[in-house]
Design an enzyme around this catalytic site. Structure first.
Site, mmCIF file in Angstrom:
data_model
loop_
_atom_site.group_PDB
_atom_site.id
_atom_site.type_symbol
_atom_site.label_atom_id
_atom_site.label_comp_id
_atom_site.label_asym_id
_atom_site.label_seq_id
_atom_site.Cartn_x
_atom_site.Cartn_y
_atom_site.Cartn_z
ATOM 1 N N GLY A 49 56.771 -15.637 12.797
ATOM 2 C CA GLY A 49 56.298 -14.271 12.908
ATOM 3 C C GLY A 49 57.000 -13.296 11.984
ATOM 4 O O GLY A 49 56.483 -12.218 11.708
ATOM 5 N N CYS A 50 58.171 -13.662 11.485
ATOM 6 C CA CYS A 50 59.026 -12.759 10.714
ATOM 7 C C CYS A 50 58.537 -12.601 9.275
ATOM 8 O O CYS A 50 58.391 -13.595 8.555
ATOM 9 C CB CYS A 50 60.451 -13.298 10.714
ATOM 10 S SG CYS A 50 61.568 -12.432 9.594
#
Length: 321
Positions: A49-50
């Site tokens: 997700g980063c």
């Protein structure tokens, strides 16, 4: 006032501060260097997700380095002890190298006195058992060319440059303001704790999106940001733009406009980069590394949204090209 207010928030735990990382070593193609480029010696810890880890994951796929420098995935939800291994979100149930449950334990293995942030991406040297770098922008730069002995000739920096010499000045200039007002601008907006700070950062963010739209109108700035080929600038901008309509508009309240409706050139650029599955993207490096479910889940967790409800919309995370 807004700056002082911002420093009191959790943004510094979540946003990437270029140049602020404590591990700043560099892998070199020189065999005599402290960190020589070798196959199977290094791994990169990421979560899906980063956006900062996403940069590196894209590059590994673009260069064809996924089997040379593999990734180890942590859960996309940030908990009080930092990033963890839970088995969720394609993560491992434990660190496959040492059996750790938290990424912080890896940092402490490298340095028991370490007091910084336990961030991803984290480039790890298995031989020396230490962190090489946790600075995403510098990891990108070393991966451009230092491992070129291990990739096909047509993927080498000398043949298909991602940071071409004749564009370096322009790319660096764009990196500076895009990083501050767009890549980090969404965090400054989303984690503002006063109305004044929120609106200040929100309008700066959208002024920069307007500037990007105008950039794409200019000669030599299509189909990619600096012409016919993908460069570092495309990688660094993509990881924010692909999250914009799907996450930042709703979760971070970056909601003056949407990319798909109000920025036609930027939207066209985003779809072209995402959907490309040809030689330019090495068979879909951007699409393969984008995980919308993890993106939304991670930001809801980070923003401490009420009841941890993940927004269902938009109906399409990205539209067809």
């Amino acid at each position: 006032m807004a700056t002082a207010e911002l420093e009191k928030t959790d943004i510094l735990k979540l946003a990437d501060l270029d140049g602020s990382s404590q591990f700043r070593n560099f892998i070199s193609s020189d065999p005599s260097s402290p960190f020589p480029a070798e196959k199977d010696r290094y791994v990169v810890y990421i979560n899906l997700g980063c956006p900062w880890a996403h940069r590196v994951n894209i590059l590994l796929h673009l260069k064809g380095l996924t089997s040379v420098v593999p990734t180890i995935i942590v859960d996309c939800q940030l908990v009080p002890n930092g990033w963890s291994f839970t088995g969720d979100d394609d993560s491992h149930t434990a660190d496959p190298l040492y059996g750790f449950k938290y990424l912080r334990d890896l940092y402490l293995k490298a340095d028991l006195e370490y007091t910084g942030r336990y961030t991803v991406p984290c480039l790890w040297d298995k031989k020396n058992e230490t962190v090489v770098s946790n600075e995403s922008s510098e990891i990108l730069r070393m991966l451009y060319s230092e491992f070129d002995a291990f990739v096909p000739e047509d993927r080498r920096e000398s043949v298909r440059p991602l940071f071409p010499k004749h564009l370096q000045k322009e790319i660096e200039e764009m990196n500076e303001w895009v990083y501050d007002t767009v890549n980090n601008g969404v965090y400054k907006t989303g984690f503002a704790t006063t109305q004044e700070a929120y609106e200040e950062h929100l309008h700066v963010l959208f002024a920069s999106l307007d500037r990007l739209e105008k950039h794409l109108e200019q000669p030599r700035h299509s189909p990619f940001l600096f012409g016919e080929h993908i460069t570092e600038a495309d990688i660094r901008l993509f990881t924010t733009m692909i999250r914009f309509d799907a996450a930042y508009v709703t979760i971070f309240k970056c909601n003056l406009k949407m990319i798909r409706y109000e920025y036609p050139r930027l939207h066209d650029w985003l779809r072209r980069v995402y959907w490309d599955e040809g030689e330019e993207s090495n068979c879909g490096a951007f699409k393969k590394t984008t995980h919308f479910d993890c993106i939304k889940k991670g930001y809801v967790s980070a923003a401490k949204a009420p009841n941890a409800i993940i927004p269902a919309g938009p109906l399409h995370n990205i539209l067809p090209h």
